[in-house]
Design a protein around this motif. Structure first.
Motif, mmCIF file in Angstrom:
data_model
loop_
_atom_site.group_PDB
_atom_site.id
_atom_site.type_symbol
_atom_site.label_atom_id
_atom_site.label_comp_id
_atom_site.label_asym_id
_atom_site.label_seq_id
_atom_site.Cartn_x
_atom_site.Cartn_y
_atom_site.Cartn_z
ATOM 1 N N ASP A 134 0.813 -1.221 0.000
ATOM 2 C CA ASP A 134 0.000 0.000 0.000
ATOM 3 C C ASP A 134 0.841 1.264 0.000
ATOM 4 O O ASP A 134 0.309 2.377 0.035
ATOM 5 N N HIS A 136 2.884 2.560 2.227
ATOM 6 C CA HIS A 136 3.048 3.378 3.432
ATOM 7 C C HIS A 136 4.441 3.297 4.034
ATOM 8 O O HIS A 136 4.788 4.081 4.908
ATOM 9 N N ASP A 199 -7.565 -4.457 2.022
ATOM 10 C CA ASP A 199 -8.576 -3.445 2.310
ATOM 11 C C ASP A 199 -8.443 -2.211 1.431
ATOM 12 O O ASP A 199 -9.299 -1.326 1.461
ATOM 13 N N THR A 200 -7.358 -2.109 0.680
ATOM 14 C CA THR A 200 -7.162 -0.973 -0.209
ATOM 15 C C THR A 200 -7.014 -1.463 -1.647
ATOM 16 O O THR A 200 -6.710 -2.640 -1.889
ATOM 17 N N ARG A 201 -7.211 -0.568 -2.588
ATOM 18 C CA ARG A 201 -7.040 -0.932 -3.998
ATOM 19 C C ARG A 201 -5.607 -1.370 -4.278
ATOM 20 O O ARG A 201 -5.377 -2.278 -5.072
ATOM 21 N N GLU A 203 -3.474 -2.857 -2.246
ATOM 22 C CA GLU A 203 -3.238 -4.201 -1.740
ATOM 23 C C GLU A 203 -3.946 -5.244 -2.595
ATOM 24 O O GLU A 203 -3.374 -6.284 -2.927
ATOM 25 N N ARG A 204 -5.196 -4.975 -2.947
ATOM 26 C CA ARG A 204 -5.931 -5.908 -3.795
ATOM 27 C C ARG A 204 -5.268 -6.016 -5.164
ATOM 28 O O ARG A 204 -5.147 -7.110 -5.733
#
Length: 243
Positions: A134, A136, A199-201, A203-204
């Protein structure tokens, strides 16, 4: 040289042989002694992800240890896929506990053509790559992670290895090439999915890209998703979800 299998156990919060606790507990104790609380939410994966939210591996998967748990989950997903079963994200009543992969299958660690330790390092690298998905983990986050790893008691060499992997750019070609068999490809994806909940685009999207590069059929990926989801429970939330 550090023990790759122990590091993998630490990342999943697996029980440490000869003790009654997990690295999650030990890290929490060290942090409490330091009058801080950065590791209270979970094992080293929580450090790498920078969050105490989400879900964590539990039950038999933790007791088996990292390598056996990943192999067992991948094997279980594969068996359900081959049997034509519908993916089920909650364990059925009376369902047997997760078992290590059988010794005579390609999912058993002893069958790794490159050797157990080398493949274990590939799985660790897969988990770290997923943790970075993601975006971060910037310079500031890496500094925070470095400080918290020193409290986890995993050893200097393991710390250096994790930090080097965190600082390295994503190299999907090398990661995918580290899986030498179809079973290992499925295990690599399983380890990545265990690390994060998409849970995020970003990550998916990372997991979808990884599955595609590994050549995994969509239906098989669905079974991994279901099997991993059934092995995870909500983790305790933290008032500060990042740090």
């Amino acid at each position: 040289m550090f023990d790759p299998k122990k590091l993998l156990d630490d990342l999943l919060g697996s029980q440490i042989p000869g003790t009654s606790g997990t690295v999650r507990d030990k890290a929490g104790q060290a942090v409490q002694m330091a009058k801080d609380n950065p590791l209270a939410a979970g094992a080293l994966a929580a450090v790498l992800l920078g969050t105490g939210a989400g879900r964590q591996v539990t039950g038999t998967a933790v007791k088996l240890g990292g390598l056996a748990a990943i192999g067992g989950l991948a094997y279980k997903a594969y068996q359900n896929y081959k049997a034509g079963n519908a993916p089920a994200q909650t364990p059925a009543a009376g369902e047997p506990e997760l078992l290590p992969p059988p010794a005579d299958t390609a999912f058993h660690p002893s069958q790794a053509p490159q050797g157990e330790d080398e493949f274990t390092l590939t799985l660790v690298r897969a988990m770290i790559s997923a943790a970075k998905a993601d975006g971060h983990v910037d310079d500031e986050e890496r500094q925070k992670i470095a400080g918290k790893l020193s409290l986890a008691g995993i050893g200097t060499e393991a710390e250096q290895f994790l930090m080097a992997e965190l600082e390295s750019p994503l190299d999907l070609d090398t990661l995918v090439a580290g899986a030498k068999t179809d079973a290992q490809k499925l295990e690599l994806y399983t380890a990545s999915r265990l690390t994060i909940d998409p849970d995020t685009r970003a990550e998916r999207g990372y997991l979808d890209l990884l599955a595609g590069r590994l050549g995994l059929p969509d239906a098989l990926v669905d079974h991994v998703e279901a099997t991993v989801s059934a092995a995870k429970v909500p983790a305790g939330t933290s008032p500060n979800p990042r740090w």
